[in-house]
Enzyme design. Structure first.
Site, PDB file in Angstrom:
ATOM      1  N   GLY A   1       0.495  -1.845  -0.087  1.00 60.58           N
ATOM      2  CA  GLY A   1       0.050   0.000   0.392  1.00 60.58           C
ATOM      3  C   GLY A   1       1.179   1.617   0.039  1.00 60.58           C
ATOM      4  O   GLY A   1       2.153   1.798  -0.392  1.00 60.58           O
TER       5      GLY A   1
ATOM      6  N   TYR B   1     -12.578   3.585  14.378  1.00 62.13           N
ATOM      7  CA  TYR B   1     -10.908   4.368  13.885  1.00 62.13           C
ATOM      8  C   TYR B   1     -10.820   5.856  13.216  1.00 62.13           C
ATOM      9  O   TYR B   1      -9.738   6.425  13.800  1.00 62.13           O
ATOM     10  CB  TYR B   1     -11.427   3.766  12.063  1.00 62.13           C
ATOM     11  CG  TYR B   1     -10.167   4.213  11.281  1.00 62.13           C
ATOM     12  CD1 TYR B   1      -8.942   3.582  11.292  1.00 62.13           C
ATOM     13  CD2 TYR B   1     -10.919   4.877   9.874  1.00 62.13           C
ATOM     14  CE1 TYR B   1      -8.259   4.225  10.073  1.00 62.13           C
ATOM     15  CE2 TYR B   1      -9.979   4.979   8.955  1.00 62.13           C
ATOM     16  CZ  TYR B   1      -8.562   5.034   8.955  1.00 62.13           C
ATOM     17  OH  TYR B   1      -7.584   5.516   8.096  1.00 62.13           O
TER      18      TYR B   1
END
Ligand code: NJP
Length: 251
Positions: free
Chosen positions: A13, A157
């Site tokens: 990523g 999150y």
């Protein structure tokens, strides 16, 4: 640029793209992750591409403070220390506040908040003891650290990313009070096409794929280019926070 950079979460990523860009630029990059085999593969790719710098893979579970401290000791022995610290590693378990698992929340706090703070503290120590006055700490945050995403299962999150916003701001204040020229920057992306959504604990792969297919997402290398831009700013320029998201993303 022969400086030493630490990139956390360099296996895939955004972290892998950032590590690659820094090595291409000529830096010595320590890339850490649990799946160190993927960082080793990336290091071999950088070498065969003839990049000027070198990628040094390091296996580290960032949810374990002892492992982080051992990594900094190893960097000190092998490379003298860290000049640039890119706190990139992060994860999201998608679980609503009303029925989420404590372990999942703890895991997000450990990596997204604690590991970032520990790495920041250790990187600062390393810069200070070597009288590095032009160091840089870059935190890969999220648009979710500035506004709550509408989906209930991302609230925890977002809370960890709001913490990253607060920590970066606090860090900047402390650096200024310490009269150093070390800079701190947040880069806050919207949706980036990586494995991230597929790793979300409760996200079904079809939903993740649909999120990536419905709009033209940012690419990991868009974030890497932004990191390079931040690092190339003249020494008197403080870049506080860069918020970037896909044109079509509704926030
Ligand atoms: O995520 P992903 P991205 N110890 O899942 C590492 C933020 N962001 O690149 O250990 C050590 O592809 C993991 O390594 P491994 C996001 O919050 C993203 O998209 O081998 N490393 C891997 O290298 C995060 O802060 C989006 O599994 C650990 C990396 O972290 C950053 O961007 C949107 C670890 C994760 O790679 C990079 O995300 C947004 C541990 N315990 C913010 N746990 C997005 N993609 O849409 C994980 O707003 N890692």
């Amino acid at each position: 640029d022969g400086r030493v950079a630490l990139v956390t979460g360099a296996s895939v990523g955004i972290g892998a793209a950032v590590a690659r860009a820094l090595v291409q630029k000529g830096m010595k990059v320590v890339g850490c992750a649990r799946s160190v085999d993927k960082v080793e593969k990336l290091a071999a790719e950088c070498q065969s591409a003839g990049y000027r710098g070198t990628l040094f893979p390091y296996k580290c579970d960032l949810s374990n403070e002892e492992e982080i401290l051992s990594m900094f000791s190893a960097i000190r022995i092998l490379h003298t220390g860290v000049d640039v610290c890119i706190n990139n590693a992060g994860l999201a378990h998608c679980e609503p506040l009303l029925c989420g698992r404590t372990d999942a929340w703890r895991n997000m706090i450990d990596v997204n908040v604690l590991a970032l703070s520990i790495c920041t503290r250790e990187a600062f120590k390393s810069m200070q003891e070597r009288h590095i006055d032009d160091g840089h700490i870059i935190n890969i945050n999220s648009m979710g650290g500035h506004r709550m995403f509408p989906s209930a299962d991302e609230h925890f999150y977002c809370a960890t990313k709001y913490a990253v916003t607060a920590l970066t701001e606090g860090l900047r204040q402390e650096l200024q009070e310490a009269k150093t020229h070390i800079r701190a920057t947040c880069i806050s992306p919207g949706i980036v096409e990586t494995e991230f959504a597929f790793r979300h604990h409760n996200t079904d792969p079809e939903r993740a794929a649909a999120a990536y297919e419905s709009i033209k997402c940012l690419k990991a290398k868009d974030i890497a280019s932004t990191v390079m831009y931040v690092l190339s700013a003249p020494p008197h320029v403080q870049i506080g926070d860069i918020q970037m998201w896909p044109l079509e993303q509704v926030l």
